[in-house]
Design a protein around this motif. Structure first.
Motif, short mmCIF file in Angstrom:
data_model
loop_
_atom_site.label_atom_id
_atom_site.label_comp_id
_atom_site.label_asym_id
_atom_site.label_seq_id
_atom_site.Cartn_x
_atom_site.Cartn_y
_atom_site.Cartn_z
N ASP B 34 41.44 6.99 -5.20
CA ASP B 34 41.40 6.45 -6.61
C ASP B 34 41.70 7.79 -7.65
OD1 ASP B 34 37.62 7.40 -6.86
OD2 ASP B 34 39.44 8.49 -5.69
N LEU B 35 41.96 8.91 -7.09
CA LEU B 35 42.08 10.15 -8.13
C LEU B 35 43.23 10.17 -9.12
CD1 LEU B 35 40.32 12.66 -8.84
CD2 LEU B 35 41.70 13.78 -7.08
N TYR B 36 44.23 9.38 -8.81
CA TYR B 36 45.51 9.52 -9.64
C TYR B 36 45.04 8.45 -10.60
CZ TYR B 36 50.19 9.09 -11.07
OH TYR B 36 51.15 9.27 -11.87
N LYS B 38 42.19 7.96 -11.91
CA LYS B 38 41.28 8.38 -12.69
C LYS B 38 41.90 9.43 -13.56
CE LYS B 38 37.21 8.24 -9.89
NZ LYS B 38 36.50 8.95 -8.56
N VAL B 39 42.82 10.31 -12.98
CA VAL B 39 43.13 11.71 -13.95
C VAL B 39 44.14 11.07 -14.97
CG1 VAL B 39 45.24 12.23 -12.52
CG2 VAL B 39 43.42 14.06 -13.33
N THR B 40 45.02 10.04 -14.79
CA THR B 40 45.79 9.51 -15.63
C THR B 40 45.26 8.54 -16.64
OG1 THR B 40 46.40 7.77 -14.25
CG2 THR B 40 47.77 9.64 -14.47
N GLY B 41 43.93 8.21 -16.56
CA GLY B 41 43.17 7.26 -17.58
C GLY B 41 43.56 5.97 -17.11
N ALA B 43 42.15 4.43 -14.63
CA ALA B 43 40.94 3.73 -14.02
C ALA B 43 40.18 3.00 -15.05
CB ALA B 43 40.41 4.87 -13.19
N TYR B 45 36.68 1.23 -16.11
CA TYR B 45 35.43 0.94 -15.96
C TYR B 45 35.18 -0.26 -16.81
CZ TYR B 45 35.84 5.81 -14.51
OH TYR B 45 36.28 7.15 -13.94
N ASP B 48 36.30 -1.15 -20.23
CA ASP B 48 37.91 -1.15 -20.53
C ASP B 48 38.62 -2.32 -20.33
OD1 ASP B 48 37.80 2.15 -18.59
OD2 ASP B 48 37.43 1.63 -20.88
N GLY B 296 30.75 4.62 -13.71
CA GLY B 296 30.73 6.14 -14.39
C GLY B 296 29.09 6.50 -14.08
#
Lengths: 216, 842
Positions: B34-36, B38-41, B43, B45, B48, B296
């Motif tokens: 899931d990290l990619y 998250k880090v690019t915005g 993801a 929630y 959104d 979150g």
């Protein structure tokens, strides 16, 4: 009571808008219009035709992530809500809407700002950079983003874009911080998972990645 | 690039220690799937998500702490263009009864929280919701609604309602009790309990009154324990109510399509939120699709989401449009849950060496106005385990008040019980002349340590405990003896202090399901019903399965976050269950896959299944025939039946069965329930160390150094573990540094509504080089050896700081947590604690 359409001239909030209405607008609306309206306007913008501004809104041009974006904006609209609800850029988060948590941090002319506390119409003619604008077109991550990947930074990651944007802005003024200096630099961001130690490690790795990428 | 050998000061960073010796995936760091995003915005929630024609809703909150709504006039609001619907408590479906897995019916509680109400029981409770084309319109509509309230009696401090003649927070009473019955304690009910004037005589001495307590247990000979003690201390201590303050509020979006509701919101369990929604909306589970890929933060406040999510669901039904309910930070303070504060008192007997010979524990738990929390009973269990008192008597009373609703928060009851006792132990050590680490070592649980309450006369016991080793290692790494010996302690106005605390909490449940598919392309898809709230267990636990099957992680996919994607029935990510429960389920499922691979190979290539090994993406006989996992998956589809999901095991949960059926034919489908045995209850343990520096002129102090040393079982993912060890410690640290609720008792109004009133620790509140370490000793009662870690560090974070403060300042400064600058200054000036000893929410 609905907002009256403002004057065509630049900048000023019309004196007919009372302070109470202004504050009511800012406090109660994170959102000015539904997404359906946004979609409608987006398509008409793509066709090059300016759409009629809705009541209380005016069409302005913003420079966001290197692109010129035309968007209808209310006078009291905050940059965070414009990004999230009118420009499809939901990577910038709202944690408090009151300049307490830093989740909404973006760069405006390379300086970190809480976008929840910036009126959108004040950023016309300035450069706005959000988390979505960091990676390059081919998907290569920004060195700070890569630092997060390298060190598995963050947990729920709701605060992540705020921390990353703050760091990117901070490093422009201090490209070689110590861990303690970087902590001060990002101290405007809250992490409720309290991942601070791992966040610092990830962001310091980002600093190292920047240093290496600058060496060529 | 990893700096594997980077040293910080003189200590190797814990993440660089060698974990996972002898393993391929377990104990190794990796990048979670899931990290990619998250880090690019990218993801998403809950807030959104967008939908065509989406409406927005705003809530009308009660201005009064307890009232009855007499009249609502919504005419003017409904006349506004753009206002589409108004939802009141009258529109809510009747709460459904629960059917447990063994067929028992648990009736819906008539005091349960329902999301909207006509009898608000706290200031800030949502009474109705408006849906409109935008938030501005919805907010203006709310201002046009006329409501008449009848103010009812209210109370915000538990002692004030226990007082003879004191007001009741609800019309039916003020405490939760469980009526006795032949089948054991029944469902909790609200009853009235008033103490006597004689009970309250203790108040004027600043000691907690201890009247009748509905809940009580004991073991050992308390009287002789006190008689034989070298030192007896009787202390009253208060712990704060702290809001969870998840950075993502509980915003929710919902729409209906073809008779199904699609709900988007944050949660700590994807799989288990589905039946919760069905119950709240009183509809069949098949009519619900729940989407939550990123949450979150939870910390116990979103165990199965929260009942407020039905508001947009019902508005969406009413308006036939998608509805987004955006919860503001201020609303989140009201409906976002909080840890109950305790007013506690302990009488503790110590031997000369500091061994606890007797412990008489009394706790009042501020429950808020709704469902009973388990903090009071948990506090007794945890204290009993962690300190092994030779004799113990526990009493608890769970009191309702007209304050925002509570729920479990990381280490519910554990933090409170430990924080009340630890300062007493620190004081005893000073009076007995015993070292602070030594006094805890002598009381440490060990092995299959017993704990109360006794059940049918027998003590319960833990699966294992290696806390002594964790304490020793932590003391060594923290350089405890050197810090204690270091002089001078005071330089100018700055005084140093060091503190240590034990800490523990439950660390795992059992009996859940796993589900995976080996695809005809040779990939393994792990279906994960775990919530993705930042703990990373959503993918970590599947590393155990991948390792067993000999599949490289690059060939693995994890599916999570959407109940329409065929997830198994998993535990909630609460109670530090997940790593333990779901590595067991992952292991069982991988074993099921292995068995099927062996059988398929034997069927196709001859020989017996036992002759086949599974490794390196193949199933093969030694020196003989074999096939790739991809080929085996193709054969599984051909064979059908149990091999490709057309038949499922009998004992898995019905939700898992439905998911298996939906996946049938896609490859080799493996599903299993965790039926592994377990002797004892699983706990994890932490020894926490802190050094503070206090400026006695300003009252300000800061945390100089901190270390958490854990006994948490086999380490699965070192970086994620470090995040939990230090992150959860910091959550506890916040309880010492300053987090609390403040109420105006006269009007029953909450004063501490925003982050800056009750500030969670910032990055500047903790040292930039916090340390952690973990023993990596497997728990013997679980196949993968891994235990949970989310909660065990929390109490130690708070108590180690309290103990460091009393080391610096002496014993007459504070009688509650948190400890603020004003507390320190006024107490030092007066020579005794100056805060009110018993009043809550100040």
């Amino acid at each position: 009571m609905t907002e009256k359409a403002g004057p065509k001239a630049t900048g000023d909030i019309p004196k007919s808008v009372s302070r109470r209405n202004f504050i009511k607008g800012v406090i109660t609306s994170g959102v000015a219009v539904s997404s359906a309206s946004y979609l409608f306007r987006a398509s008409s913008v793509l066709e090059g035709q300016p759409s009629a501004a809705g009541v209380g809104e005016r069409l302005i041009t913003l420079n966001v992530n290197g692109q010129q974006r035309r968007v209808d904006v209310m006078k009291q609209e905050t940059l965070a809500s414009t990004l999230r609800y009118k420009l499809g850029l939901t990577g910038t988060k709202l944690g408090c809407d009151r300049a307490e948590c830093g989740s909404c941090t973006v760069l405006i002319d390379d300086l970190p700002h809480y976008s929840c506390s910036v009126l959108t119409h004040t950023v016309r003619g300035r450069k706005v950079l959000t988390i979505e604008g960091l990676a390059s077109a081919d998907g290569t991550l920004h060195p700070v983003q890569q630092g997060v990947i390298d060190e598995q930074g963050f947990q729920c990651a709701f605060c992540m874009s705020g921390f990353i944007m703050t760091t990117v802005g901070y490093l422009k003024t201090n490209p070689s911080p110590t861990r303690q200096q970087l902590a001060y630099g990002v101290s405007g961001c809250l992490c409720r998972c309290q991942d601070y130690d791992k966040i610092l490690t990830a962001l310091m790795q980002g600093v190292e990645n920047m240093r290496r990428s600058n060496l060529g | 690039m990893d700096n594997e050998n980077e040293k910080v000061g003189e200590t190797t960073k814990a993440t660089d220690r060698q974990y996972g010796v002898g393993h391929t995936l377990i104990g190794k760091n990796y990048t979670t799937p899931d990290l990619y995003a998250k880090v690019t915005g990218q993801a998403k929630y809950a807030e959104d998500f967008r939908a065509e024609g989406m409406l927005f809703s705003k809530l009308l909150l009660s201005p009064m702490p307890h009232a009855r709504v007499k009249r609502i006039n919504t005419e003017a609001a409904l006349r506004m263009p753009g206002v589409k619907a108004i939802l009141t408590a009258d529109d809510l479906p009747a709460p459904a009864d629960t059917l447990t897995d063994n067929g028992t019916v648990v009736k819906a509680s008539k005091w349960g929280e329902r999301g909207l109400t006509n009898e608000p029981v706290y200031q800030g409770e949502p009474i109705l919701a408006v849906a409109a084309v935008d938030e501005l319109t919805a907010a203006e509509a709310i201002e046009k609604i006329e409501i008449d309230f009848e103010l009812l009696p209210f109370v915000v401090d538990p002692l004030d309602t226990l007082r003879p003649g004191g007001p009741n927070p609800r019309t039916d009473g003020n405490v939760w009790t469980r009526p006795a019955s032949p089948q054991g304690p029944g469902a909790p009910v609200v009853t009235e309990l008033k103490w006597t004037k004689a009970d309250f005589a203790e108040e004027k001495h600043g000691r907690l009154p201890m009247g009748k307590a509905p809940d009580e247990w004991s073991y050992g000979d308390l009287d002789s324990g006190f008689k034989n003690a070298a030192l007896v201390l009787d202390e009253t201590f208060l712990t704060p109510d702290t809001s969870h303050q998840t950075l993502e509020t509980r915003s929710a979006m919902a729409y209906w399509q073809n008779g199904k509701v699609f709900l988007y919101t944050g949660t700590q369990s994807t799989a288990q939120t589905l039946p919760a929604i069905a119950r709240w909306l009183n509809i069949d589970a098949e009519k619900v699709v729940f989407i939550s890929e990123y949450t979150g933060g939870g910390f116990g406040s979103k165990i199965t989401g929260g009942v407020s999510m039905i508001i947009p669901a019902l508005l969406a039904k009413k308006t036939n449009a998608p509805v987004m309910m955006r919860i503001s930070r201020e609303e989140e303070t009201f409906i976002g849950r909080a840890r109950p504060g305790f007013q506690g008192r302990m009488k503790v007997g110590f031997s000369k060496q500091g061994r606890i010979t007797a412990l008489d524990m009394f706790v009042i738990c501020d429950n808020g106005p709704y469902d009973a929390v388990g903090d009071a009973p948990s506090s007794g269990r945890i204290v009993s385990l962690l300190y092994q008192p030779q004799a113990m008597h526990w009493r608890g009373v769970t009191v309702l008040t007209n304050t925002p609703p509570r729920s479990a928060q990381s280490s519910p009851g554990g933090l409170q019980g430990i924080v009340i006792l630890e300062p007493i132990i620190a004081k005893a050590a000073r009076q007995l002349g015993v070292d602070q680490v030594a006094i805890r070592r002598i009381n440490c649980p060990e092995g299959k340590a017993p704990f109360g309450p006794p059940q049918q006369g027998k003590m319960q016991h833990a699966t294992s405990a290696f806390l002594k080793e964790a304490l020793d290692r932590g003391a060594e790494q923290f350089q405890w003896s050197e810090r204690v010996a270091r002089t001078p302690k005071r330089v100018g106005t700055k005084v140093r202090g060091v503190g240590v605390s034990l800490s523990c909490y439950v660390g795992g449940t059992i009996g859940f399901d796993g589900l995976l598919v080996i695809t005809p392309e040779g990939r393994v898809t792990f279906q994960s019903g775990i919530g993705n709230l930042g703990t990373e267990s959503v993918s970590d636990v599947h590393r155990a399965g991948a390792e067993l099957l000999g599949v490289p992680w690059e060939k693995c996919d994890v599916v999570w976050g959407n109940t329409a994607k065929n997830l198994p029935f998993t535990c909630v990510s609460g109670g530090s269950q997940t790593t333990h429960a779901m590595t067991r389920a992952a292991y069982a499922t991988a074993m099921d896959a292995k068995k099927k691979l062996q059988e398929i190979a034997a069927k196709k290539l001859g020989g017996k299944p036992e002759q086949y090994e599974v490794a390196n993406e193949r199933v093969f006989r030694k020196g003989g025939a074999g096939m790739t996992l991809a080929q085996a998956a193709k054969y599984a589809i051909q064979l059908g039946g149990v091999y490709d999901g057309h038949e499922a095991p009998d004992d898995i949960h019905k939700l898992t069965k439905a998911s298996v059926a939906a996946l049938a034919g896609q490859g080799l489908v493996a599903a299993a329930k965790d039926n592994y045995p377990r002797d004892g209850v699983t706990f994890s343990y932490v020894a926490s160390f802190a050094e503070v520096e206090v400026d006695v002129e300003t009252g300000k102090y800061h945390l100089v150094d901190f270390l958490a040393s854990g006994d948490v079982g086999t380490v699965i993912h070192p970086r994620a573990l470090g995040g939990q060890m230090l992150g959860r410690s910091t959550l506890g640290i916040g309880h010492a540094l300053g987090q609390k609720w403040v109420f105006d008792p006269h009007y029953g109004q909450m004063v501490s509504k925003r982050f800056h009133h009750s500030k969670p620790p910032t990055i500047l509140d903790v040292p930039v080089d916090m340390q952690w370490t973990a023993l990596d000793i497997p728990d013997p009662e679980t196949p993968v050896g891994a235990r949970g870690v989310g909660e065990p560090p929390v109490a130690g974070g708070c108590a180690s700081i309290l103990n460091a403060l009393s080391d610096a300042l002496g014993d007459n400064v504070f009688q509650r947590a948190p400890v603020n600058a004003d507390t320190i200054l006024t107490s030092l000036e007066a020579g005794r604690p100056m805060q009110h000893p018993l009043m809550a929410h100040i």
